[in-house]
Design an enzyme around this catalytic site. Sequence first.
Site, PDB file in Angstrom:
ATOM      1  N   HIS A 186       0.865  -1.182   0.000  1.00 43.60           N
ATOM      2  CA  HIS A 186       0.000   0.000   0.000  1.00 43.60           C
ATOM      3  C   HIS A 186       0.896   1.224   0.000  1.00 43.60           C
ATOM      4  O   HIS A 186       1.716   1.420   0.891  1.00 43.60           O
ATOM      5  CB  HIS A 186      -0.917   0.008   1.220  1.00 43.60           C
ATOM      6  N   CYS A 187       0.737   2.067  -1.024  1.00 46.69           N
ATOM      7  CA  CYS A 187       1.622   3.216  -1.202  1.00 46.69           C
ATOM      8  C   CYS A 187       0.913   4.487  -0.754  1.00 46.69           C
ATOM      9  O   CYS A 187      -0.129   4.847  -1.325  1.00 46.69           O
ATOM     10  CB  CYS A 187       2.034   3.337  -2.669  1.00 46.69           C
ATOM     11  N   PRO A 188       1.441   5.202   0.233  1.00 46.22           N
ATOM     12  CA  PRO A 188       0.812   6.466   0.647  1.00 46.22           C
ATOM     13  C   PRO A 188       0.956   7.562  -0.394  1.00 46.22           C
ATOM     14  O   PRO A 188       0.195   8.520  -0.382  1.00 46.22           O
ATOM     15  CB  PRO A 188       1.561   6.815   1.943  1.00 46.22           C
TER      16      PRO A 188
END
Length: 353
Positions: A69-71
């Site tokens: 999961h990439c912010p």
Amino acid sequence: MLLNWTVMILYNYFSAMFVGPGYVPLGWTPEKSQDCMYLQYCKVCQSYKAPRSHHCRKCNRCVMKMDHHCPWINNCCGYQNHASFTLFLLLAPLGCIHASFIFIMTMYTQLYNRISFGWSSVKIDMSAAKRDPRPIIPFGLSAFAASLFALGLALGTTIAVGMLFIIQMKVILTNKTSIESWIEEKAKDRIQYYQTGETFIFPYDMGSKWKNFRQVFTWSGIPEGDGLDWPVRDGCHQYSLTIEQLKQKADKRVRSVRYRAIEDYSGVCCPVTKGVKTFFTTPCTEEPRIALSKGDLILATRGLKHWMYGEKILSTAADGGIRERGWFPRKCVEKCQYDSETDQPVDGEKKSK
């Protein structure tokens, strides 16, 4: 050229953000009912986890071929947007390298036109150019400082994002994801720990870097397959990876230890009241913290010197299918001596002793 870099970077950035990774359909089950025994069941999505899929706590869905999961894109990197995300990681450093070259040459030219050499000193006058009294672009001290600051940002982005690109290409060329690389490492540790003599072979490596590359990057921009069924190498089972995940999950339950909370913990990232060492050794991870009340039971699966990771044991009525997992200070809990699993060390403590 800078406009071209900007357009390509933003196109791939927003593609990765809005196209999304692709999610396992709610209520999904395999075509053959007997295959359910090889898969994990997600209580939140009320469906089985397809091969290579994982549940994301932030997206609250099971993501197909989840990498992480990439912010940056506020989304997961997975099956549908892995190529766009990787291209963004490639184009951003290239654009910053181009910009850095422009900044360096601009500052060099402006300094060269404002420098004076004496017998015993070198003077730099930023108020006006010595050799070119009519510069095309006025360049004073503030412009020089802004250019220097922008150069630092460009070089920092080149190094940081470039390293992420190299990491992504390493997993893509082996047809893995970051999570699957971690699963493979844990498989080796499990086999070595129990001395079973088995050999784990990653099933999705096509044996050729080009074939693995083509699994993500295609001329049409649409990745191969449907995100649920994947080709496997010869000699491997369709559910080889999911079977290994089930083995690791069972092994985690065997080696878990039950603890009881003896102090309240609010769930903050860096607790001030739990000691200086606990404050400064907080785990550097996006994994959550769980709040504890005195008397709560926790099943710990991992441990550091001052922190532990585990799942809170909830009653069936209060559970509702929601699992509370995360880090908590070791100072707030004590081992339950009456538990039958207390002779088992916490995963991570075994190696440190």
